[in-house]
Structures are given as C-alpha cells and as structure tokens.
Design an enzyme around this catalytic site. Structure first.
Site, mmCIF file in Angstrom:
data_model
loop_
_atom_site.group_PDB
_atom_site.id
_atom_site.type_symbol
_atom_site.label_atom_id
_atom_site.label_comp_id
_atom_site.label_asym_id
_atom_site.label_seq_id
_atom_site.Cartn_x
_atom_site.Cartn_y
_atom_site.Cartn_z
ATOM 1 N N SER A 25 0.804 -1.219 0.000
ATOM 2 C CA SER A 25 0.000 0.000 0.000
ATOM 3 C C SER A 25 0.838 1.272 0.000
ATOM 4 O O SER A 25 2.068 1.241 -0.054
ATOM 5 C CB SER A 25 -0.955 0.031 1.195
ATOM 6 O OG SER A 25 -0.225 0.204 2.394
ATOM 7 N N THR A 57 -1.737 0.595 -6.404
ATOM 8 C CA THR A 57 -1.757 0.030 -5.059
ATOM 9 C C THR A 57 -3.042 0.508 -4.407
ATOM 10 O O THR A 57 -3.997 0.856 -5.099
ATOM 11 C CB THR A 57 -0.481 0.396 -4.256
ATOM 12 O OG1 THR A 57 -0.451 -0.357 -3.037
ATOM 13 C CG2 THR A 57 -0.355 1.868 -3.990
ATOM 14 N N TYR A 58 -3.098 0.527 -3.092
ATOM 15 C CA TYR A 58 -4.270 1.045 -2.395
ATOM 16 C C TYR A 58 -3.815 1.979 -1.287
ATOM 17 O O TYR A 58 -2.672 1.923 -0.829
ATOM 18 C CB TYR A 58 -5.143 -0.095 -1.840
ATOM 19 C CG TYR A 58 -4.443 -1.004 -0.866
ATOM 20 C CD1 TYR A 58 -4.504 -0.773 0.506
ATOM 21 C CD2 TYR A 58 -3.706 -2.090 -1.317
ATOM 22 C CE1 TYR A 58 -3.844 -1.611 1.401
ATOM 23 C CE2 TYR A 58 -3.055 -2.932 -0.429
ATOM 24 C CZ TYR A 58 -3.129 -2.685 0.929
ATOM 25 O OH TYR A 58 -2.476 -3.508 1.809
ATOM 26 N N GLY A 73 5.701 -2.154 1.247
ATOM 27 C CA GLY A 73 5.809 -3.429 0.551
ATOM 28 C C GLY A 73 6.515 -3.273 -0.785
ATOM 29 O O GLY A 73 7.505 -2.547 -0.907
ATOM 30 N N ALA A 74 6.001 -3.955 -1.805
ATOM 31 C CA ALA A 74 6.623 -3.912 -3.134
ATOM 32 C C ALA A 74 6.716 -2.492 -3.678
ATOM 33 O O ALA A 74 7.648 -2.158 -4.420
ATOM 34 C CB ALA A 74 5.851 -4.798 -4.101
ATOM 35 N N ALA A 75 5.772 -1.624 -3.301
ATOM 36 C CA ALA A 75 5.801 -0.229 -3.766
ATOM 37 C C ALA A 75 7.059 0.497 -3.298
ATOM 38 O O ALA A 75 7.480 1.473 -3.925
ATOM 39 C CB ALA A 75 4.552 0.510 -3.295
#
EC number: 4.1.1.11
Length: 124
Positions: A25, A57-58, A73-75
């Site tokens: 996120s 993402t959110y 995270g991945a972001a």
C-alpha cells in the site's frame, strides 16, 4: 455510455519514507486523503515524477496532519524518500455526470502541505 474519468488527485507529494517489509500500500496523511476524496483501501495509481515509475496500489490512512507518504511493501521499490509523486483515482461516470464533474485536486508544497485545491491550481 460510461467513461473512466479522473476522480481525484494529490499532486507533487514528497515521499517521506519507504517500508519494504510492510504488507503493501501507500500510507497517506488522513487529512490529505479526505481533501482529495480518497477512501482507505481505495485503489490508487501512483506516478513517480523522479524516475517515471507508474504503479497501482491502495491507500491507507496515516496520522492526520503528519504529511506522511510512505511507500509500503513492493511499492517501496518504486521510489525513495524525497521523490515527488502524483496520486490519482478514477471513477466511471455517465454522460450526464461528466457534464458537471470536477475532479478533486490537492496541490502540495515541498513539505506536503496543501497549497491549493482544484484542477485550475495545477494548470497555472
């Protein structure tokens, strides 16, 4: 006919941190989320002005008034603290709604404080 249109945008937010080990996120200052009409867990599109990365993402709410924009995270691999990003949301509108639709736009200064609101502010 339905068209996908810009619903809201936070323009030129400065990334404050990146947390690779969080589950995912983008954490956004709750006050700025409300100003831009972005709900917790709403899908967002993020555009990194510094490196050209674009990803979905959110949103999750961070402390109100904090100015936080944390890539989680991945972001976290898509940017770094100090990068400028644009956050956008889109919604479907029918022709009648489009005629009166105005996206919510929040333009930020270098400290993630609102300079102005409205699409015209970004164009001037």
């Amino acid at each position: 006919m339905q068209r996908l249109m810009l619903k809201s945008k936070i323009h030129r937010a400065r990334v404050t941190e990146a947390n690779l080990h969080y589950e995912g996120s983008l954490t956004i200052d709750e006050t700025l989320m409300k100003a831009a009409d972005i709900l917790p867990y709403e899908q967002i599109k993020v555009y990194n002005v510094f490196n050209g990365a674009r990803f979905d993402t959110y949103a999750i709410a961070g402390p109100a008034g904090s100015g936080v924009f944390c890539l989680n995270g991945a972001a976290a691999r898509m940017g770094a603290a100090g990068d400028l990003i644009i956050i956008a949301t889109y919604a479907q509108y029918d022709e009648a709604e489009i005629a009166r639709h105005q996206p919510k736009v929040v333009l930020l200064d270098g400290d993630n404080r609102p300079l102005s609101q409205g699409l015209k502010a970004c164009l001037s």
